[in-house]
Design an enzyme around this catalytic site. Structure first.
Site, PDB file in Angstrom:
ATOM      1  N   LYS A  38      -1.658   9.898 -12.270  1.00 13.77           N
ATOM      2  CA  LYS A  38      -2.911   9.854 -12.492  1.00 13.77           C
ATOM      3  C   LYS A  38      -3.682  10.936 -11.727  1.00 13.77           C
ATOM      4  O   LYS A  38      -3.560  10.703 -10.385  1.00 13.77           O
ATOM      5  CB  LYS A  38      -3.592   8.641 -12.580  1.00 13.77           C
ATOM      6  CG  LYS A  38      -4.964   8.329 -13.078  1.00 13.77           C
ATOM      7  CD  LYS A  38      -5.603   6.914 -12.708  1.00 13.77           C
ATOM      8  CE  LYS A  38      -5.036   5.774 -13.134  1.00 13.77           C
ATOM      9  NZ  LYS A  38      -5.299   5.567 -14.680  1.00 13.77           N
ATOM     10  N   ASP A  64       0.876  -1.183   0.077  1.00 16.84           N
ATOM     11  CA  ASP A  64       0.114  -0.138  -0.018  1.00 16.84           C
ATOM     12  C   ASP A  64       0.577   1.219   0.047  1.00 16.84           C
ATOM     13  O   ASP A  64       1.651   1.315   0.997  1.00 16.84           O
ATOM     14  CB  ASP A  64      -0.830   0.022   1.206  1.00 16.84           C
ATOM     15  CG  ASP A  64      -1.938   1.173   1.222  1.00 16.84           C
ATOM     16  OD1 ASP A  64      -1.738   2.035   0.599  1.00 16.84           O
ATOM     17  OD2 ASP A  64      -2.481   1.109   2.372  1.00 16.84           O
ATOM     18  N   ASP A  66       0.422   5.405 -11.537  1.00 15.63           N
ATOM     19  CA  ASP A  66      -0.863   5.223 -12.167  1.00 15.63           C
ATOM     20  C   ASP A  66      -1.671   4.735 -11.375  1.00 15.63           C
ATOM     21  O   ASP A  66      -2.928   3.819 -11.488  1.00 15.63           O
ATOM     22  CB  ASP A  66      -0.496   4.247 -13.407  1.00 15.63           C
ATOM     23  CG  ASP A  66      -1.808   4.037 -14.150  1.00 15.63           C
ATOM     24  OD1 ASP A  66      -2.193   5.040 -14.465  1.00 15.63           O
ATOM     25  OD2 ASP A  66      -2.176   2.985 -14.921  1.00 15.63           O
TER      26      ASP A  66
HETATM   27  C1  SAM Z   1      -5.251   2.038 -13.329  1.00 16.65           C
HETATM   28  S1  SAM Z   1      -4.384   0.516 -12.194  1.00 16.65           S
HETATM   29  C2  SAM Z   1      -3.132   0.292 -12.671  1.00 16.65           C
HETATM   30  C3  SAM Z   1      -2.609  -0.312 -13.981  1.00 16.65           C
HETATM   31  C4  SAM Z   1      -1.127  -0.460 -14.209  1.00 16.65           C
HETATM   32  N1  SAM Z   1      -0.554   0.766 -14.800  1.00 16.65           N
HETATM   33  C5  SAM Z   1      -1.017  -1.380 -15.395  1.00 16.65           C
HETATM   34  O1  SAM Z   1      -0.625  -1.319 -16.344  1.00 16.65           O
HETATM   35  O2  SAM Z   1      -1.260  -2.702 -15.119  1.00 16.65           O
HETATM   36  C6  SAM Z   1      -4.437   1.319 -10.661  1.00 16.65           C
HETATM   37  C7  SAM Z   1      -3.812   0.348  -9.794  1.00 16.65           C
HETATM   38  O3  SAM Z   1      -3.343   1.093  -8.451  1.00 16.65           O
HETATM   39  C8  SAM Z   1      -3.589   0.263  -7.463  1.00 16.65           C
HETATM   40  N2  SAM Z   1      -3.730   0.931  -6.005  1.00 16.65           N
HETATM   41  C9  SAM Z   1      -4.807   1.373  -5.563  1.00 16.65           C
HETATM   42  N3  SAM Z   1      -4.745   1.770  -4.171  1.00 16.65           N
HETATM   43  C10 SAM Z   1      -3.339   1.615  -4.150  1.00 16.65           C
HETATM   44  C11 SAM Z   1      -2.548   1.912  -2.909  1.00 16.65           C
HETATM   45  N4  SAM Z   1      -3.131   2.428  -1.667  1.00 16.65           N
HETATM   46  N5  SAM Z   1      -1.305   1.308  -2.993  1.00 16.65           N
HETATM   47  C12 SAM Z   1      -0.877   0.843  -4.027  1.00 16.65           C
HETATM   48  N6  SAM Z   1      -1.432   0.521  -5.174  1.00 16.65           N
HETATM   49  C13 SAM Z   1      -2.788   0.976  -5.241  1.00 16.65           C
HETATM   50  C14 SAM Z   1      -4.754  -0.733  -7.695  1.00 16.65           C
HETATM   51  O4  SAM Z   1      -4.458  -1.751  -7.135  1.00 16.65           O
HETATM   52  C15 SAM Z   1      -4.498  -0.866  -9.234  1.00 16.65           C
HETATM   53  O5  SAM Z   1      -3.764  -1.924  -9.664  1.00 16.65           O
END
Ligand code: SAM
Length: 221
Positions: free
Chosen positions: A78, A13, A38
């Site tokens: 993003k 996280d 992202d």
């Molecule tokens: C739009 S996706 C990213 C896709 C990635 N760029 C790909 O090509 O596969 C957003 C990602 O952010 C992650 N995410 C959300 N909250 C998060 C957190 N607190 N810490 C780490 N990652 C997180 C989600 O699990 C998700 O995989």
């Protein structure tokens, strides 16, 4: 995600201070040219809540950037363009030479997402960002002294500085490609579909596929 050669992956996280600590440990004091986030939450549809959670992801990524970026380095994240996004632009404008909001063609027009592109990192004079797992992200940035109007002894505030970042829709405007649309393929052209380079490792529909293979998938109508 599947391992990639020469890439260190962490599943953690990013809003947890220990995660940033682990990333900095991997860098062993080295500096990065580029930090990219992202990250996005599973959106609830409640825009205020989604924007808040997204803002926490951006702040954590920015916290990492301030600790690890080289002077002149770049940061891309993003964002959801919500009501208070200009405050983020103005805060970033105090750390980077150039801040642009970009919407690439691959990003659906109906999606609130776009990307903040920050070029030319300039560490803030007099501020030496140091990660402290006992401090919250907000406390970390408070020491930078931007983003909050100063309260003077006579109870007056400085005006909050707000900037509007230039907005760039990326891509070739000569074609009418629309990322929200689906397109039928022209029949006379020979096309072969390509398999994905890497199948998803743990897709949410994994259990449904297993049940389907065993003939045990029940569809309730
Ligand atoms: C739009 S996706 C990213 C896709 C990635 N760029 C790909 O090509 O596969 C957003 C990602 O952010 C992650 N995410 C959300 N909250 C998060 C957190 N607190 N810490 C780490 N990652 C997180 C989600 O699990 C998700 O995989």
């Amino acid at each position: 995600m599947s391992p990639i050669d020469h890439v260190t992956t962490l599943q953690a996280d990013i809003t947890h201070p220990k995660t940033l600590e682990k990333i900095l440990d991997i860098f062993e004091g080295g500096k990065a040219d580029f930090v990219c986030s992202d990250g996005a939450p599973d959106v609830t549809g409640l825009h205020d809540l989604d924007e808040y959670i997204q803002a926490q992801l951006i702040l954590s990524a920015l916290q990492l950037a301030t600790c690890v970026l080289k002077e002149g380095g770049a940061f891309v994240a993003k964002i959801f363009r919500g009501r208070d996004i200009d405050l983020l632009y103005s805060q970033l404008g105090l750390l980077f030479d150039k801040v642009i909001c970009a919407k690439p063609r691959s990003s659906r027009g109906t999606s609130l997402e776009s990307f903040i592109v920050c070029l030319g990192y300039q560490p803030r004079a007099g501020w030496n960002p140091k990660l402290n797992p006992n401090l919250s992200t907000e406390e970390f940035f408070q020491e930078m002294k931007i983003g909050r109007p100063e309260l003077h002894d006579d109870l007056s505030f400085d005006a909050e500085e707000r900037k509007v970042a230039p907005f760039i829709a990326c891509g070739d405007l000569a074609t009418s490609y629309d990322s929200d649309a689906t397109y039928t393929l022209e029949k006379d052209l020979q096309r072969t579909s390509l398999d994905p380079v890497q199948m998803p490792t743990a897709p949410p529909y994994k259990k449904a596929l297993e049940l389907k293979r065993k003939g045990e998938l029940k569809i309730i109508k």
